[in-house]
Design an enzyme around this catalytic site. Structure first.
Site, PDB file in Angstrom:
ATOM      1  N   TYR A 113       0.862  -1.180   0.000  1.00  0.00           N
ATOM      2  CA  TYR A 113       0.000   0.000   0.000  1.00  0.00           C
ATOM      3  C   TYR A 113       0.898   1.230   0.000  1.00  0.00           C
ATOM      4  CZ  TYR A 113      -4.646  -1.855   1.593  1.00  0.00           C
ATOM      5  OH  TYR A 113      -5.875  -2.441   1.710  1.00  0.00           O
ATOM      6  N   ALA A 158      -6.776  -0.080   5.559  1.00  0.00           N
ATOM      7  CA  ALA A 158      -5.571  -0.442   6.328  1.00  0.00           C
ATOM      8  C   ALA A 158      -5.581   0.011   7.786  1.00  0.00           C
ATOM      9  CB  ALA A 158      -4.311   0.107   5.636  1.00  0.00           C
ATOM     10  N   ASN A 216      -9.670   0.285  -3.285  1.00  0.00           N
ATOM     11  CA  ASN A 216      -9.605  -0.752  -2.258  1.00  0.00           C
ATOM     12  C   ASN A 216     -11.015  -1.151  -1.845  1.00  0.00           C
ATOM     13  OD1 ASN A 216      -7.501  -1.990  -0.273  1.00  0.00           O
ATOM     14  ND2 ASN A 216      -9.273  -1.469   0.978  1.00  0.00           N
ATOM     15  N   GLU A 217     -11.337  -2.408  -2.054  1.00  0.00           N
ATOM     16  CA  GLU A 217     -12.639  -2.919  -1.621  1.00  0.00           C
ATOM     17  C   GLU A 217     -13.740  -1.922  -1.957  1.00  0.00           C
ATOM     18  OE1 GLU A 217     -12.023  -3.965   2.497  1.00  0.00           O
ATOM     19  OE2 GLU A 217     -11.195  -5.876   1.880  1.00  0.00           O
ATOM     20  N   TYR A 272     -11.403 -12.774   4.688  1.00  0.00           N
ATOM     21  CA  TYR A 272     -10.965 -12.885   6.091  1.00  0.00           C
ATOM     22  C   TYR A 272     -11.880 -13.875   6.808  1.00  0.00           C
ATOM     23  CZ  TYR A 272      -8.010  -8.821   5.248  1.00  0.00           C
ATOM     24  OH  TYR A 272      -7.039  -7.977   4.765  1.00  0.00           O
ATOM     25  N   GLU A 306      -6.144 -10.114  -0.872  1.00  0.00           N
ATOM     26  CA  GLU A 306      -5.824  -9.990   0.553  1.00  0.00           C
ATOM     27  C   GLU A 306      -6.395 -11.226   1.194  1.00  0.00           C
ATOM     28  OE1 GLU A 306      -7.290  -6.536   2.678  1.00  0.00           O
ATOM     29  OE2 GLU A 306      -6.507  -5.219   1.125  1.00  0.00           O
ATOM     30  N   TYR A 373      -0.636  -7.425  14.262  1.00  0.00           N
ATOM     31  CA  TYR A 373      -1.574  -8.136  13.409  1.00  0.00           C
ATOM     32  C   TYR A 373      -1.584  -9.653  13.633  1.00  0.00           C
ATOM     33  CZ  TYR A 373      -4.941  -7.637   9.641  1.00  0.00           C
ATOM     34  OH  TYR A 373      -6.109  -7.576   8.921  1.00  0.00           O
TER      35      TYR A 373
HETATM   36  C1  IPT Z   1      -9.634  -5.059   4.471  1.00  0.00           C
HETATM   37  C2  IPT Z   1      -8.876  -3.895   3.895  1.00  0.00           C
HETATM   38  O1  IPT Z   1      -8.737  -3.942   2.506  1.00  0.00           O
HETATM   39  C3  IPT Z   1      -7.532  -3.704   4.509  1.00  0.00           C
HETATM   40  O2  IPT Z   1      -7.059  -2.438   4.198  1.00  0.00           O
HETATM   41  C4  IPT Z   1      -7.619  -3.889   5.975  1.00  0.00           C
HETATM   42  O3  IPT Z   1      -8.518  -2.949   6.467  1.00  0.00           O
HETATM   43  C5  IPT Z   1      -8.067  -5.281   6.270  1.00  0.00           C
HETATM   44  O4  IPT Z   1      -9.084  -5.750   5.464  1.00  0.00           O
HETATM   45  C6  IPT Z   1      -8.440  -5.509   7.708  1.00  0.00           C
HETATM   46  O5  IPT Z   1      -7.287  -5.435   8.470  1.00  0.00           O
HETATM   47  S1  IPT Z   1     -11.210  -4.573   5.147  1.00  0.00           S
HETATM   48  C7  IPT Z   1     -11.977  -5.969   5.896  1.00  0.00           C
HETATM   49  C8  IPT Z   1     -13.302  -5.570   6.362  1.00  0.00           C
HETATM   50  C9  IPT Z   1     -12.047  -7.138   5.064  1.00  0.00           C
END
Ligand code: IPT
Length: 963
Positions: A113, A158, A216-217, A272, A306, A373
């Site tokens: 990024y 982020a 982004n998203e 995620y 991601e 993280y």
């Molecule tokens: C996704 C984002 O793209 C990234 O920037 C960061 O925010 C990450 O995930 C979470 O740490 S947003 C998430 C709601 C999938």
């Protein structure tokens, strides 16, 4: 195939490297176009011989793609890497360290990024020097030998302040993340600046950049014209690698930017599956998804843009819990499922290393100072058990990429079937090589049972398998490598290599589980078990050599004859396999805590490695000599045909004790509360109280209000928006009236900016006509993000938003003060996010040089309610040379009565306190820390209540002998 890239001329400084590379390739007799299909297509490091296909190998590469994979110079390439935030590691010297750790994990890519707000304190002002030198970053990426996916936003999310949008953008008309004119003019500034840096680093010009991500998203409140504009601008400014986007999160969310206006070349997916509920790490299993199973576009490869590699700590469980939530079991199950179920050939994990929200980098709602993280590499740059699991999987992907980059899902009838319904399988097959990859896992994803089965391959072949608890395996069959052919195995492949005319293959399985590996031969070979136990049998009719064993330690079998080149088969456990490394050159090494590089030149194996303790290293090579970090070591040959040596560990570290108050000096730091304090130089805030309108965007804000009492005033009603975790404090005529929690993200519709309810403060009596001076210290914890592109959350004001004197007709006239210089930075080196407007910050009390103002005395531990106290000390860590020693500041249980800011040599490295987060250990980034010099530490203690300050101590977070 879509030839998106045109050949460009090399930058002049690459020319020499190119010529050398071509010469070296000619000497080695390598055909242009890179390694053979089953060689690892990791990009070569720049200092390398240049035989790879990656950066450094020369100019004028092409990057294209088809439905299966990316093609670099027409050659199928699998990308696997992780996200890295240079802005969360304010130390360019350690960028290389972290990126070498990515590379050593087996990755060939880093996703980056770029943070608009980090570079731009003011409209039209951009800084790309020092810790912001991203041109240097891309050089380091190239030197290390990684490809780069660049993600300049403009929006990045982020969990950083404003989601990466600069705070000054709050004052710009027009909806952010849309094609509105005001916003368009603003982001064009940024993209013009950053594209100027990125474009020459594209692979098409000899650099490392292979993909360019826009936005982004971008899935809610979207504007297709904006998506199109971003790409048109990129193309016009010279971007000629494929353009990507990372879509999130629900299958139902559209658009996916796969077609129509704003469509990108390669639409990717974010996923995620484990959520961010780290406090429930023991029980959570994929509540958000079953992994990546979708293909967004028919003629583009599946891109896991991601993929969850850790988690933010939403519930203050601590990052070790996040590491557990996203630990090896999760990684095995979801990452392997993605590979086989979706056929993805581009992977990036978010994050590989999280870093630090130093200064005011954090977005206030979701994170605190640490952005560790729970990633594979800790905030202190240490490797974890997750790193080991990444090593196993990434080395496999790298070794098998010649086959994995072109696979089709096998029809159900073609998939080896388990005879136990508790287990399920799915396969992919390479149509050219016939290599088959079979995913084996529990049919019921969260099952934790221990189940065995026999897989029926449909052609008479059967293989006993087992899945114990939350696990998943990718099993190989009909897999050619080097001069060998693997018929079947219930062990998983980590890697293989060819050295000195023989093949070495490393397979592994869970400790204690039985394994079977079957290899094909034209005639009976000779199999010698050199270490461990294995039963060996040969079936002449099928030409199959079968090895049966239990995974334990490291079993070594040497196989010669049978019409194939010799093979050393290494059969390990998860733990023993994770002791191995394979360098970019393909050299296989066991031992050391980190193998940064290994090359064999002539008869010498040259290693660059880190050791955390004394121990053995073994290099699978026919070389006779070894050097480690440039120094020769005593090495001997082994029966396995390897070279081994004993390496020393690091020297121990003795640190100065900092927690004694006697070594600190202390000064009072809130003169602004005194009625006679001179605020004539402050800005007038009568027109608006909102701090951003005055150019004060980050950190603490002081307000001073004056009114002439009517005699009817009993209380003062205030409202301040600080972002989550923020407070504000109030004084009248020098008397402390108390503190209140500041307002947070406004979630109502339409969003209300005056949330939460006002703080009410009882005023001391004042006679009519008397002038009363009110002082208010408001924290600004950072700016909301703009995740759903609604603009209003991001543009929510900071600072005081309302002030009233109920029952009184008196008007308050206000002045405001924030960071020194406002948008015109007083300290360009440390940048816009380092300090706010505390008196000590405005007067340099956080800096190394001795303060020119303040009444500095011997420090005591007590601080009174309604004070700001500064503490300063200096220390020399005296760290041994040739070692990488990671230090942190350790505090006690976070206090409720006060919160503090800490500065290392002037850099704001953290915020601490019960209201801020659970964090007790604060990383002192190497580079900001002077390992063998004098360091200054300053603390600004903001006390809401009378309390005792427990001063921090220095702790060692990692200590390695290193090159
Ligand atoms: C996704 C984002 O793209 C990234 O920037 C960061 O925010 C990450 O995930 C979470 O740490 S947003 C998430 C709601 C999938």
């Amino acid at each position: 195939m879509h030839p998106h890239a045109t050949r460009r001329r090399a930058r002049p400084r690459r020319l020499l490297a190119t010529l050398l590379a071509l010469a070296a390739a000619a000497c080695l007799g390598l055909a242009p176009g890179g390694p053979s299909p089953d060689a690892a297509p990791a990009p070569a490091a720049r200092a390398d011989t240049g035989t790879g296909t990656g950066p450094g190998a020369g100019p004028g590469h092409t990057v294209s793609y088809d439905r299966y994979s990316l093609l670099i110079d027409g050659e199928r390439t699998l990308l696997q890497g992780a996200e890295f935030h240079y802005f969360r590691l304010p130390s360019p010297d350690t960028w290389r360290d972290v990126l070498e750790k990515y590379k050593a994990a087996g990755f060939n890519t880093v996703s980056l990024y770029f943070h608009w707000g980090y570079h731009s304190p003011k409209r039209g002002v951009y800084d790309f020097t020092g810790v912001r030198d991203v041109d240097r970053l891309l050089d380091v990426v190239e030197d290390v030998g990684l490809y780069a996916v660049v993600r300049p936003g403009p929006y990045i999310n982020a969990e950083t302040s404003g989601g990466g949008l600069p705070a000054w953008l709050k004052n710009v008309e027009g909806r952010a993340r849309s094609s509105d004119a005001g916003y368009t003019a603003a982001y064009r500034e940024w993209l013009t600046e950053i594209n100027r840096i990125i474009v020459p680093h594209q692979l098409t010009r000899g650099g490392p950049v292979v993909l360019y991500n826009v936005e982004n998203e971008y899935a809610q409140n979207t504007d297709a014209q904006y998506m199109q504009d971003l790409q048109d601008l990129a193309h016009a400014q010279g971007v000629d690698v494929p353009i990507t986007h990372n879509q999130c999160c629900q299958a139902s969310w559209t658009p996916t930017w796969a077609e129509g206006l704003g469509a990108v070349d390669i639409p990717g997916l974010d996923d995620y599956p484990q959520s961010f509920e780290c406090q429930d790490a023991d029980t959570v299993w994929g509540p958000w998804s079953d992994g990546i199973t979708r293909r967004l576009k028919d003629d583009a490869p599946v891109y896991a843009a991601e993929y969850q590699g850790g988690a933010i700590d939403l519930n203050n469980a601590g990052y070790e819990a996040c590491r557990q939530l996203t630990g090896p079991a999760y990684m095995k199950y979801f990452y392997k499922s993605n590979l086989i179920k979706s056929g993805a050939t581009l992977f990036s994990y978010y994050m590989g290393f999280g870093g630090t929200n130093w200064g005011y980098l954090a977005q206030p709602n979701d994170v605190y100072t640490s952005y560790d993280y729970g990633a594979m590499i800790t905030e202190d740059r240490q490797l974890t058990g997750k790193y080991d699991e990444f090593k196993l999987q990434s080395h496999f992907l790298r070794a098998a990429s010649g086959h994995l980059t072109e696979t089709d899902a096998a029809a159900p009838a073609e998939v080896p079937a388990p005879d136990n319904p508790a287990l399920e399988t799915a396969s992919r097959v390479n149509p050219r090589t016939g290599a088959r990859f079979t995913l084996l896992r529990h049919a019921d994803p969260p099952a934790t049972t221990d189940d065995s089965a026999v897989l029926d391959y449909g052609d008479g072949r059967r293989l006993p398998v087992r899945v114990d608890g939350r696990d998943a395996k990718v099993l190989l069959s009909d897999y050619p490598f080097g001069g060998q052919r693997l018929a079947l195995s219930s062990s998983e492949l980590m890697t293989h290599t060819r050295t000195g005319g023989r093949d070495v293959a490393l397979l592994y399985g869970r400790a204690g589980e039985a394994g079977r590996t079957v290899l094909e031969y034209g005639s009976r070979p000779k199999a010698e078990v050199l270490a461990g136990d294995a039963d060996v049998s040969y079936a002449r009719g099928r030409g199959e050599l079968t090895l049966d064993y239990v995974h334990e330690g490291l079993t070594r079998v040497r196989i010669t004859g049978g019409g194939r080149p010799p093979l050393l088969l290494l059969l390990g456990t998860d733990a023993t396999a994770a002791e191995f490394w394979q360098s970019a050159d393909g050299v296989l090494v066991r031992g050391t805590d980190l193998l940064r590089d290994a090359r064999v030149r002539g008869r010498t194996a040259r290693l660059r490695a880190d050791t955390g303790e004394p121990g053995r290293v073994e290099v699978f090579t026919d070389a006779r000599r070894m050097t480690v970090n440039g120094a020769p070591v005593r090495a001997r040959r082994t029966a396995s045909g390897s070279l081994t040596a004993f390496l020393p560990g690091p020297r121990p570290v003795r640190l100065p004790e900092l927690s004694e108050p006697a070594r600190w000096r202390q000064a009072a730091g809130a003169p602004e509360v005194a009625p006679r304090f001179d605020d004539s130089g402050w800005k007038d805030a009568d027109s608006t109280l909102h701090a951003d309108d005055h150019g004060f965007h980050h950190g603490s804000l002081w307000y001073r209000g004056r009114f002439t009492a009517t005699g009817d005033e009993t209380e003062l009603k205030l409202n301040a928006i600080t972002g989550r975790r923020g407070i504000y404090q109030v004084w009248a005529d020098g008397r402390y009236l108390g503190s209140a929690q500041g307002g947070v993200q406004a979630d109502s519709d339409p969003p209300v900016n005056e949330d939460p309810g006002p703080g009410t403060f009882t005023l001391p009596d004042a006679a009519p006509g008397e002038e009363v001076v009110v002082s208010v210290l408001v924290q600004n914890m950072g700016h909301n993000d703009d995740w759903i592109a609604d603009d209003t959350r991001f543009k929510q004001p900071r600072g005081l938003v309302r002030a009233e004197l109920p029952g009184s007709g008196a008007d308050i006239s206000w002045k405001i003060q924030g960071a020194r210089g406002g948008e015109d930075l007083a300290d360009r080196k440390r940048g816009p996010l380092n300090t706010g407007g505390l008196y000590g910050e405005r007067h340099g009390w956080h800096l190394p040089r001795p303060p020119a103002s303040g009444d500095w005395r011997r420090a005591g531990p007590d601080v009174a309610a309604g004070t700001v106290s500064w503490y300063r000390t200096s220390f020399r860590p005296g760290l041994p040379r040739g070692q990488d020693t990671a230090l942190a500041l350790r505090f006690g249980e976070p206090p409720a009565g006060h919160r503090l800011l800490m500065y290392l040599n002037g850099w704001n490295v953290g915020q601490y306190g019960a209201g801020v987060g659970p964090q007790r250990d604060f990383t002192l980034p190497a580079g900001l820390l002077r390992a063998d010099g004098r360091n200054t530490l300053a603390l600004a203690v903001v006390a809401e209540d009378d309390s005792v300050v427990r001063l921090p101590s220095l702790v060692v977070k990692g200590n390695h002998r290193t090159g």
